[in-house]
Design an enzyme around this catalytic site. Structure first.
Site, short mmCIF file in Angstrom:
data_model
loop_
_atom_site.label_atom_id
_atom_site.label_comp_id
_atom_site.label_asym_id
_atom_site.label_seq_id
_atom_site.Cartn_x
_atom_site.Cartn_y
_atom_site.Cartn_z
N GLY A 96 0.82 -1.20 0.00
CA GLY A 96 0.00 0.00 0.00
C GLY A 96 0.85 1.25 0.00
N GLY A 98 0.31 4.62 1.67
CA GLY A 98 -0.49 5.44 2.57
C GLY A 98 0.03 6.86 2.62
N GLY A 101 3.97 7.76 3.43
CA GLY A 101 4.91 6.65 3.35
C GLY A 101 4.35 5.41 2.70
CB VAL A 103 1.93 0.12 3.74
CG1 VAL A 103 1.61 -0.94 4.81
CG2 VAL A 103 1.41 1.49 4.18
CG ASP A 222 -6.73 10.68 3.42
OD1 ASP A 222 -7.52 11.14 2.57
OD2 ASP A 222 -5.66 10.12 3.11
#
Length: 377
Positions: A96, A98, A101, A103, A222
């Site tokens: 991912g 995010g 940063g 993941v 978010d």
């Protein structure tokens, strides 16, 4: 005086003088050592404390090395262990992207699988800010919120450790993205059922209601499909608190900055508001509800019936006015046994949350109660 006696006295005087000189030298060389040995001990800790303070100041701004775990079942995790578990943060293990940063999926030496987020350098300005935020997020415990297990910090490298949620993001299951099969671990993609979608919506609502009603509220800022993770039973978990900030009592309107993703952001943010509130999360949640039932991305405009581009919220509002509820339901969602009254109630709640006027949006506690009244069969 007899010359012999004079010579004797002179020799004796010289001898005494030499003895005195050597004695003085002995005392002079010996006393400072004695003074250092007998110096009061209360002065020494002050010197060590001063050095420690200077050292801590230097570490806090340059080379802090620290790790912490918030789960008693885990031992303290070091940065070298995370580097090894992620194969030096290999792109092959990215699951991912995010806020702030990338993941990665990692398997610790203990055999536990975790999600590891390596923060970008500008995610936090100072170590104290970072540690305070981690302590806040590390104490969050709710069935619908991804659990933070710990963090590691070495110099400017800061890494967050989360529980690993098996089936990946809601976004991947709504749209069958290319990585969905990887995240689902050999389980082929399938459209989410009406019951599953309702349960996901309820889970997200419960998680947000929990955050908004803490003694010191927390807003997410978010909420979107890619920040909702699904476990083996398709239970929903709110993830990615990189944009979350605490709201300190009366400072509700000054301590929290606007952030988010286009399409999910409330109109007041887009129109220049500089303070984020829990109402902003409610709007984003309403948009997420619309996305879940329609299967249309809110951040990408699409062509309406007149051929012109339109965004999800505007399209839904137009269709609601025409009472064309069933036409808005995701084509991938089986309509067998789906009651129109349930769909109408669903859209009613979603549009209420996604109201342009922030003061007309319901609090998340009320949303949870209303959602419980939607029939699932």
């Amino acid at each position: 005086m007899d010359p012999a006696l004079q010579a004797f006295l002179a020799a004796a005087a010289s001898f005494v003088a030499v003895i005195l000189i050597f004695g003085a030298l002995y005392v002079f060389c010996r006393d400072p050592n004695k003074r250092r040995r007998t110096e009061p001990t209360r002065n020494r800790p002050e010197t060590r404390n001063t050095r420690a303070i200077a050292s801590n100041t230097e570490l806090s701004s340059i080379t802090v090395t620290e790790s912490a775990t918030f789960d008693p079942s885990l031992n303290r995790i070091s940065m070298p262990e995370l580097v090894d578990a992620t194969r030096d943060f290999s792109p092959e293990l990215i699951i991912g992207d995010g806020s702030f940063g990338m993941v990665y999926k990692a398997k610790l030496a203990s055999g536990v699988s975790v999600a590891v987020k390596k923060l970008s350098a500008d995610a936090f300005q100072g170590f104290r800010e970072f540690r305070a935020e981690m302590e806040t997020l590390g104490n969050i415990r709710h069935p619908n919120i991804v659990k933070m297990l710990g963090y590691c910090s070495t110099g400017s490298d800061r890494v967050l450790i989360y529980e690993f949620v098996e089936k990946g993001s809601l976004d991947q299951w709504l749209y069958d993205t290319s990585s969905a099969s990887d995240m689902a671990e050999s389980i082929s993609w399938m459209p989410l059922s009406w019951v599953t979608r309702i349960n996901i919506v309820k889970g997200v609502a419960k998680g947000l209601a929990y955050m908004h009603n803490l003694d010191t509220a927390i807003i997410h800022r978010d909420i979107k499909a890619s920040n909702i993770l699904l476990d083996a039973n398709f239970e929903a978990y709110i993830a990615d608190f990189g944009l979350a900030r605490r709201i300190q009592g009366s400072h509700l309107h000054v301590s929290t900055q606007v952030a988010g993703t286009m399409g999910y952001m409330p109109p007041e943010y887009i129109n220049g508001a500089t303070k984020a509130t829990t109402n902003g999360d409610v709007y984003s949640f309403g948009v997420l509800m619309l996305e879940i039932i329609t299967g249309k991305r809110p951040n990408f405009p699409f062509k309406g019936e007149d051929g012109r581009e339109i965004r999800l919220v505007n399209w839904v509002n137009d269709m609601v006015v025409q009472e064309r509820y069933m036409e808005m339901v995701d084509a991938n969602l089986s309509k067998d046994g789906l009651k129109e009254i349930a769909v109408i109630e669903y859209f009613k709640i979603a549009t209420m949350c996604a109201n342009e006027n922030c003061i007309d949006r319901p609090p998340m506690n009320d949303v949870v109660e209303i959602l419980n009244g939607i029939p699932t069969s």
